[in-house]
Write an enzyme that holds these catalytic residues in place. Structure first.
Site, PDB file in Angstrom:
ATOM      1  N   HIS A 189       0.847  -1.315  -0.044  1.00 42.68           N
ATOM      2  CA  HIS A 189      -0.025  -0.174  -0.107  1.00 42.68           C
ATOM      3  C   HIS A 189       0.801   1.285   0.174  1.00 42.68           C
ATOM      4  CE1 HIS A 189       0.974   0.686   4.131  1.00 42.68           C
ATOM      5  NE2 HIS A 189       0.560  -0.421   4.578  1.00 42.68           N
TER       6      HIS A 189
ATOM      7  N   CYS B 247       3.411  -4.607   6.686  1.00 40.92           N
ATOM      8  CA  CYS B 247       2.993  -4.571   5.243  1.00 40.92           C
ATOM      9  C   CYS B 247       4.342  -3.983   4.593  1.00 40.92           C
ATOM     10  CB  CYS B 247       1.831  -3.760   4.849  1.00 40.92           C
ATOM     11  SG  CYS B 247       0.502  -4.300   5.683  1.00 40.92           S
TER      12      CYS B 247
END
Length: 288
Positions: free
Chosen positions: A91, A99
């Site tokens: 992202h 992430c």
């Protein structure tokens, strides 16, 4: 393809008129969390490693992190090992809690490529997440790491791609990744023993030749690194001994100085003049 240690995300695209892929672009990863090694459980803030697949439903154009797509963790390998975690993504927003985070400008390019690939007819695309570029040099450097066996396993998929420039077919059985294996009509289960399989003879030959070549390099480097580690450990041991000896000598000097001070004080007390008191006794029985 993702390489944690090098901080790089690569995008590969199939060549026109060919099954092979070529690298289209690479991006510096803005931030990833955790350390080298796979993710184990929810909340460990560890970015995943291994092989994952992203389908259209995993893309999120309304992400709180600008744009995102879910990597698909836990995959069948992770589930077979009881690993947990949710919302592991690539992202934007350059912030990570497990992430792989890019800048907003970068993720716009990556997301657009992913979206168009899926719109073009792909049912999914593959993510290969590695701790580092899996060269024999890097493997030798990490030979004593707790996750080395896992890395040896995913290196097979890495090598297959390097040899063929085609994303490997991925199965999981026997709680292990299986790459480019044909199980025929047999069904595989992540936790069950793998059924009999076959692999392309050409791929097997090329892979074995690569293994033979890299194993020679790995062995030589491992011997060198072992010698360097032993020399470093010996130097550290000698330095620690020297430091301990110096500390012991310092304490001995301090103790001797204290003993000498106490002795001097005792000698001073012994040589000091003794004051005597004279008492007058009245032997006359008369009372004044």
């Amino acid at each position: 393809r993702i390489y944690k240690e090098e901080n790089v995300l690569e995008v590969w695209k199939k060549k026109r008129g060919s099954n092979q892929y070529a690298m289209l672009a690479d991006f510096e990863i803005c931030k990833w969390s955790g350390k080298l090694g796979p993710k184990f459980k929810e909340g460990d803030r560890q970015a995943p490693e291994g092989f994952y697949f992203v389908a259209p439903g995993q893309l999120n154009p309304r992400s709180s992190y600008h744009l995102s797509f879910n990597m698909g963790f836990p995959n069948s390998f992770a589930r077979a090992h009881g690993r947990t975690g949710t919302h592991l993504m690539i992202h934007g927003d350059c912030s990570s809690a497990g992430c792989y985070s890019m800048t907003d400008a970068q993720v716009e390019d990556i997301y657009a490529l992913a979206r168009e690939a899926l719109r073009g007819g792909q049912s999914s695309f593959q993510i290969q997440a590695f701790p580092f570029r899996m060269t024999p040099e890097n493997m030798a450097r990490k030979r004593n790491h707790a996750q080395f066996k896992f890395w040896q396993q995913i290196k097979e998929g890495y090598d297959h791609f390097e040899l063929t420039k085609v994303p490997p077919k991925v199965n999981v059985c026997g709680k292990a990744y299986q790459f480019n294996k044909d199980f025929g009509e047999a069904r595989t289960s992540p936790s069950a023993i793998c059924p009999p399989s076959t692999t392309s003879p050409n791929l097997l030959t090329a892979y074995q030749q690569l293994q033979d070549s890299e194993n020679t390099v790995f062995a030589k480097l491992s011997d060198r690194y072992d010698a360097e580690d032993a020399a470093k450990a010996e130097a550290e041991r000698l330095a620690a001994e020297k430091l301990a000896l110096a500390e012991a000598e310092k304490l001995a000097r301090e103790a001797e100085a204290e003993r000498q001070a106490q002795l001097a004080a005792a000698q001073t007390d012994a040589s000091a003049p003794v004051e005597t008191a004279t008492v007058a006794v009245n032997t006359d029985n008369s009372v004044p």
